[in-house]
Design an enzyme around this catalytic site. Structure first.
Site, mmCIF file in Angstrom:
data_model
loop_
_atom_site.group_PDB
_atom_site.id
_atom_site.type_symbol
_atom_site.label_atom_id
_atom_site.label_comp_id
_atom_site.label_asym_id
_atom_site.label_seq_id
_atom_site.Cartn_x
_atom_site.Cartn_y
_atom_site.Cartn_z
ATOM 1 N N LYS A 188 -14.709 8.275 -3.464
ATOM 2 C CA LYS A 188 -15.974 8.578 -2.785
ATOM 3 C C LYS A 188 -16.512 9.928 -3.243
ATOM 4 O O LYS A 188 -17.716 10.086 -3.469
ATOM 5 C CB LYS A 188 -15.766 8.577 -1.260
ATOM 6 C CG LYS A 188 -15.420 7.191 -0.703
ATOM 7 C CD LYS A 188 -14.903 7.223 0.740
ATOM 8 C CE LYS A 188 -14.197 5.905 1.058
ATOM 9 N NZ LYS A 188 -13.388 5.961 2.293
ATOM 10 N N LYS B 227 0.871 14.315 1.516
ATOM 11 C CA LYS B 227 -0.479 14.607 1.024
ATOM 12 C C LYS B 227 -0.670 16.101 0.759
ATOM 13 O O LYS B 227 -1.581 16.506 0.064
ATOM 14 C CB LYS B 227 -1.519 14.106 2.024
ATOM 15 C CG LYS B 227 -1.553 12.575 2.166
ATOM 16 C CD LYS B 227 -2.565 12.138 3.209
ATOM 17 C CE LYS B 227 -2.526 10.655 3.531
ATOM 18 N NZ LYS B 227 -3.201 9.822 2.516
ATOM 19 N N THR C 73 -8.583 6.596 -1.622
ATOM 20 C CA THR C 73 -9.919 6.033 -1.818
ATOM 21 C C THR C 73 -10.968 7.116 -1.561
ATOM 22 O O THR C 73 -12.065 7.047 -2.108
ATOM 23 C CB THR C 73 -10.162 4.840 -0.872
ATOM 24 O OG1 THR C 73 -9.680 5.180 0.426
ATOM 25 C CG2 THR C 73 -9.454 3.603 -1.371
ATOM 26 N N HIS D 202 0.805 -1.223 0.000
ATOM 27 C CA HIS D 202 0.000 0.000 0.000
ATOM 28 C C HIS D 202 0.835 1.269 0.000
ATOM 29 O O HIS D 202 0.293 2.337 0.272
ATOM 30 C CB HIS D 202 -0.905 0.046 1.231
ATOM 31 C CG HIS D 202 -1.978 -0.987 1.248
ATOM 32 N ND1 HIS D 202 -3.245 -0.744 0.798
ATOM 33 C CD2 HIS D 202 -1.950 -2.279 1.641
ATOM 34 C CE1 HIS D 202 -3.978 -1.846 0.933
ATOM 35 N NE2 HIS D 202 -3.206 -2.793 1.449
ATOM 36 N N LYS E 206 -8.382 13.661 4.961
ATOM 37 C CA LYS E 206 -7.481 12.511 4.869
ATOM 38 C C LYS E 206 -6.490 12.648 6.025
ATOM 39 O O LYS E 206 -6.443 13.701 6.668
ATOM 40 C CB LYS E 206 -6.716 12.497 3.533
ATOM 41 C CG LYS E 206 -6.091 13.855 3.171
ATOM 42 C CD LYS E 206 -5.510 13.866 1.766
ATOM 43 C CE LYS E 206 -6.511 14.061 0.655
ATOM 44 N NZ LYS E 206 -6.787 12.864 -0.106
ATOM 45 N N ARG E 207 -5.692 11.619 6.290
ATOM 46 C CA ARG E 207 -4.698 11.772 7.349
ATOM 47 C C ARG E 207 -3.754 12.931 7.044
ATOM 48 O O ARG E 207 -3.512 13.266 5.889
ATOM 49 C CB ARG E 207 -3.908 10.468 7.506
ATOM 50 C CG ARG E 207 -4.669 9.394 8.246
ATOM 51 C CD ARG E 207 -5.034 9.830 9.672
ATOM 52 N NE ARG E 207 -3.868 9.811 10.522
ATOM 53 C CZ ARG E 207 -3.577 8.838 11.384
ATOM 54 N NH1 ARG E 207 -4.403 7.821 11.546
ATOM 55 N NH2 ARG E 207 -2.488 8.891 12.114
HETATM 56 O O1 73E Z 1 -2.887 5.657 -0.730
HETATM 57 C C1 73E Z 1 -3.416 5.011 0.404
HETATM 58 C C2 73E Z 1 -4.290 3.854 -0.055
HETATM 59 O O2 73E Z 1 -5.421 4.324 -0.742
HETATM 60 C C3 73E Z 1 -2.285 4.503 1.286
HETATM 61 O O3 73E Z 1 -1.533 5.588 1.769
HETATM 62 C C4 73E Z 1 -2.868 3.702 2.454
HETATM 63 O O4 73E Z 1 -3.625 2.616 1.924
HETATM 64 C C5 73E Z 1 -4.745 3.033 1.145
HETATM 65 C C6 73E Z 1 -5.507 1.792 0.714
HETATM 66 O O5 73E Z 1 -4.786 1.079 -0.244
HETATM 67 C C7 73E Z 1 -1.810 3.179 3.361
HETATM 68 N N1 73E Z 1 -1.901 3.044 4.702
HETATM 69 C C8 73E Z 1 -0.749 2.528 5.129
HETATM 70 N N2 73E Z 1 0.044 2.358 4.110
HETATM 71 N N3 73E Z 1 -0.606 2.771 2.990
HETATM 72 C C9 73E Z 1 -0.431 2.213 6.517
HETATM 73 C C10 73E Z 1 0.856 1.849 6.869
HETATM 74 C C11 73E Z 1 1.152 1.549 8.181
HETATM 75 C C12 73E Z 1 0.171 1.595 9.142
HETATM 76 C C13 73E Z 1 -1.120 1.944 8.796
HETATM 77 C C14 73E Z 1 -1.423 2.250 7.481
#
Ligand code: 73E
Length: 820
Positions: free
Chosen positions: A666, A558, A662, A361, A552-553
């Site tokens: 939405k 970002k 995501t 991810h 978003k976070r």
């Molecule tokens: O771009 C997003 C993505 O849409 C991405 O940053 C996020 O995952 C979403 C779903 O695919 C994400 N979260 C984490 N890494 N990528 C993450 C890593 C460590 C702890 C918690 C979350």
């Protein structure tokens, strides 16, 4: 004897049956009466009533699974960000209208009771919410599937602001009772840690653990939409083993025993609030192994049966690894096969590789999880040995394939040597699985070409893409009832489970009456948001302004800072008279963002947003045309009201940094237009909705990389761009910090001297894009035509489609309908 007992019928699916069941729950489960009941009592009774309608479906699904086992999917995820359960259960069971009517007949208001539910925040952001969307889609697609995760006693922290700064409070989501879970203490499993390994005379290895805890499963129903299937989400909670109980009984050890109990139960106490960053904490590794070991045991022993032939495991299941958090499952399955079941190593490895697939991810190299060898050896000594052997054999294959290129071997080693010996979990995942996917086209391409390039060259057939999606049930049907009704009126209701059918809306973009109704719905969604923000946060917003939303976070990549610079630039132009507040497009800029508690820069940015907001909103001239709203504690529940109200969706990460996003999907599905970079799934959104219906700006990934390689000098942009200079100078001057120049100095100086995510490089392009947004918004007919086209062309972003892609390319499981 038992066969002759007929199954207990569900309560009748009508208003009468519903109210009878409701009063029964209120009286006999809650132990109260309509007159005496608190709002929470009434909510709990309602939750249990709705649950009782789904219960026989759930039982039938489980019974069918045991009688006629079919190929299944297990989604292993440290996070499931579920959101409120009641609303979703209501639409899945088709009870929405019956419940509203039934409650009204008792003088109760469904919406008021809905609002009493505290959402389970068992995730940080996109990754956890994706897992929740995926299990919803799997149930709706009738796929035998189980979600495995952690029942955190405290989910993502509750955010408050004190003087504009983030303060975290514990999320005690279980305090008022938890009607959606069913504990199964009799199905607890023991999970061990520590100790050492011993090699027997026959060469077999035994792990002699040092300590252990119990994993108690809690089941949550995952109802398919209006079908007979209810899948299970199984979340594990840690308890001390009964050995501790015994010590407590021998009360001489009482205090020590209670301490030990607390220690064990700490494992599932709290969700790590980090997002997109690795957390090298021992407790986090304990959490990961805890839920993974419990889940594998559960599937192998309880679902397959204790005497099952594990050679058949790959025919029965794919364990999908949601990022690297569950990757310790790979050596754990090897341990089960080799040490416990006596399967020869090579055969065990072949089985293991066929059981796991891995979803990555991220793209940020610093976000890739590594665990120090010292820690792994101490906490999981046998797993460390297994990882060493996996690595030795893998590197031998690398040498066999590419010759003795020692640089390459060192690069690909699962064990990093510097700055300390550590296990690279993404590499272990790449070696131990049969498929690896990224979460959007661009992301998967960059994984192959950059992050995991050596592995893609070594095993190209393993790599694939599955673009993320979101569930249309929660994020359109539930969140946007007005739009849902309009769509259904136009094209029928098939879109809810077949979102591609939204394309049938395309001709309506040219229908002036349809566009008018579309606008009317947007407007009434804004009214709902007005009410929410007023009641929840005491924030006043004007529904007659353009709603410009960035939720978003909080993360530097970002680029919330880019949005702040736009706000500051507009503030400056309005204040100086360059812009006339009467004739500019009036905007409300809404932010929602939590910062990881230890991420200092992110917290400074939150303070900056709040301070700029206070100044903007407090200025009698500026605030006529521009306002900022930053409600605290943005979560799934807030998103459900905010997203349908938005006009403009801000997706402005530096190209090559956001894996997918995501939220972007939405917003498009709810008729907001996107201002965005060519990053993550924005690329695919723009391709589908068309350039005329999307505001693109900024560097492309290759352009950004090229500049970085040549040497990026952010200060040059500051020097050459008067507008940018004014905005930064204004922040540095103390304008937003009561004259104190030191407060935001770290932010400004970071932008000028480092600016890792190239905010300054993209500034002018962003400002230009926002000018285009304003101009376009003035033409409401053109704008609404584009919004209709965004909806019509975004059907691809259903998580049902994502799930179908996983099924076709990775899982190969088939639908197994359950009779209603
Ligand atoms: O771009 C997003 C993505 O849409 C991405 O940053 C996020 O995952 C979403 C779903 O695919 C994400 N979260 C984490 N890494 N990528 C993450 C890593 C460590 C702890 C918690 C979350």
């Amino acid at each position: 004897m038992t066969e002759t007992i007929p199954p207990i019928a569900s309560p009748e699916l009508n208003v009468e049956g519903f109210t009878r069941q409701y009063l029964r729950e209120l009286t006999y489960t809650q132990g109260t009466t309509l007159e005496r009941a608190s709002t929470n009592d009434k909510y709990l009774a309602l939750a249990r009533t709705v649950r009782s309608y789904l219960m026989s479906r759930w039982n039938r699904t489980v019974t069918q699974e045991f009688r006629k086992p079919a190929r299944a999917v297990a989604y292993l995820s440290a996070e499931f960000l579920l959101g409120r359960q009641l609303d979703n259960a209501l639409i899945a069971s088709g009870l929405e209208e019956i419940a509203a009517e039934g409650l009204a007949s008792l003088g109760l208001d469904l919406d008021e009771l809905r609002a009493a539910e505290v959402e389970p925040g068992l995730g940080n952001g996109g990754l956890g919410r994706l897992a929740a969307c995926f299990i919803d889609s799997l149930a709706t697609l009738n796929i035998p599937a189980v979600g495995y995760g952690i029942r955190y006693e405290f989910g993502i922290f509750r955010q408050t602001f004190v003087d504009g700064r983030q303060v975290e409070e514990p999320d005690n989501w279980l305090d008022n009772g938890s009607p959606w879970e069913i504990a199964r203490p009799e199905q607890e499993v023991e999970v061990s840690f520590g100790g050492h390994t011993e090699v027997g005379p026959d060469g077999t290895t035994t792990w002699v653990p040092g300590w252990s805890v119990l994993a108690v499963p809690y089941n949550y129903m995952v109802p398919g939409y209006l079908n007979g299937r209810v899948n299970t989400l199984r979340l594990w909670s840690a308890r001390a083993t009964h050995a501790f109980d015994l010590k407590i009984f021998n009360y001489g050890d009482y205090a020590e025993a209670v301490r030990a109990q607390t220690f064990a139960e700490n494992i599932t106490k709290v969700l790590y609030p980090e997002d997109s960053t690795p957390q090298g904490k021992e407790l986090r590794l304990q959490q990961q192994y805890f839920f993974v070991a419990a889940s594998l045991r559960d599937f192998v022993e309880r679902v397959l049966g204790p005497d099952s032939d594990l050679r058949e495991l790959p025919e029965r299941i794919t364990f999908q690894l949601n990022d690297t958090h569950p990757v310790i499952a790979i050596p754990e399955l090897m341990r089960i096969l080799v040490d416990l079941k006596g399967v020869p190593w090579d055969e065990a490895w072949a089985i293991t590789q066929k059981c796991f697939a891995y979803t990555c991810h991220t793209l940020l190299p610093e976000a890739l999880e590594v665990w120090p060898v010292e820690l792994l050896s101490r906490l999981l000594p046998r797993h460390m040995e297994i990882i060493y052997r996996i690595n030795d054999e893998f590197l031998a294959q690398v040498r066999a394939k590419f010759g003795n290129d020692e640089m390459l071997v060192r690069r690909m080693s699962i064990i990093a040597e510097y700055p300390e010996r550590a296990v690279r979990m993404a590499y272990l995942a790449s070696v131990g699985t049969f498929k690896i996917n990224g979460v959007a086209e661009l992301h998967s391409q960059l994984l192959r070409e950059k992050v995991l390039n050596d592995f893609a060259v070594f095993a190209p057939e393993k790599f694939t893409n599955v673009t993320n999606g979101v569930t249309p049930r929660r994020f359109v049907r539930l969140a946007n009832p007005g739009l849902s009704a309009l769509i259904t009126e136009a094209i029928g209701d098939g879109w809810v489970t077949d979102l591609g059918r939204l394309s049938e809306l395309e001709p309506f973009a040219d229908d002036a009456e349809f566009r008018r109704r579309f606008r009317e719905i947007k407007r009434s969604n804004k009214d709902r948001l007005v009410t929410l923000l007023k009641n929840r946060d005491g924030i006043d917003i004007d529904p007659d302004t353009m709603l410009d939303v960035m939720v978003k976070r909080l993360h530097e990549y970002k680029r919330q800072l880019l949005k702040v610079l736009h706000v500051v630039a507009q503030y400056d132009r309005l204040k100086s008279g360059e812009l006339d507040p009467a004739s500019t497009v009036h905007r409300t800029v809404v932010f929602g963002a939590k910062a990881a508690p230890g991420y200092q820069m992110a917290k400074e940015i939150i303070a900056l947003i709040n301070h700029v907001g206070a100044r903007v909103n407090g200025d009698p001239v500026v605030s006529q045309a521009l306002r900022v709203a930053f409600p605290a504690n943005y979560n799934v529940t807030v998103a459900e009201t905010l997203v349908p109200a938005a006009d403009l969706s801000e997706q402005i990460s530096l190209a090559g940094k956001e894996a997918s996003g995501t939220g972007n999907m939405k917003f498009a599905l709810n008729g907001a237009l996107t201002v965005g970079t060519d990053d993550g799934a924005n690329v695919e959104i723009r391709q589908l909705v068309g350039d005329d219906n999307f505001f693109l700006f900024g560097l492309t990934e290759p352009e950004a990389s090229a500049i970085q390689e040549a040497g990026y000098h952010p200060a040059a942009h500051y020097e050459q761009n008067p507008g940018l200079r004014r905005a930064l100078d204004l922040i540095a001057s103390g304008e937003f910090s009561g004259g104190d120049r030191s407060v935001f100095e770290p932010i400004v100086s970071n932008l000028l001297h480092e600016d890792r995510f190239m905010v300054l490089a993209d500034y002018q392009s962003y400002i230009d894009a926002q000018e285009r947004v304003d101009a376009y918004y003035r033409d409401q007919e053109a704008w609404s035509r584009s919004t209709v086209l965004n909806v019509a062309r975004s059907g691809f972003f259903s998580s049902d489609r994502s799930m179908q892609d996983y099924l076709d390319r990775i899982w190969h499981a088939k639908p197994v309908p359950v009779e209603l």
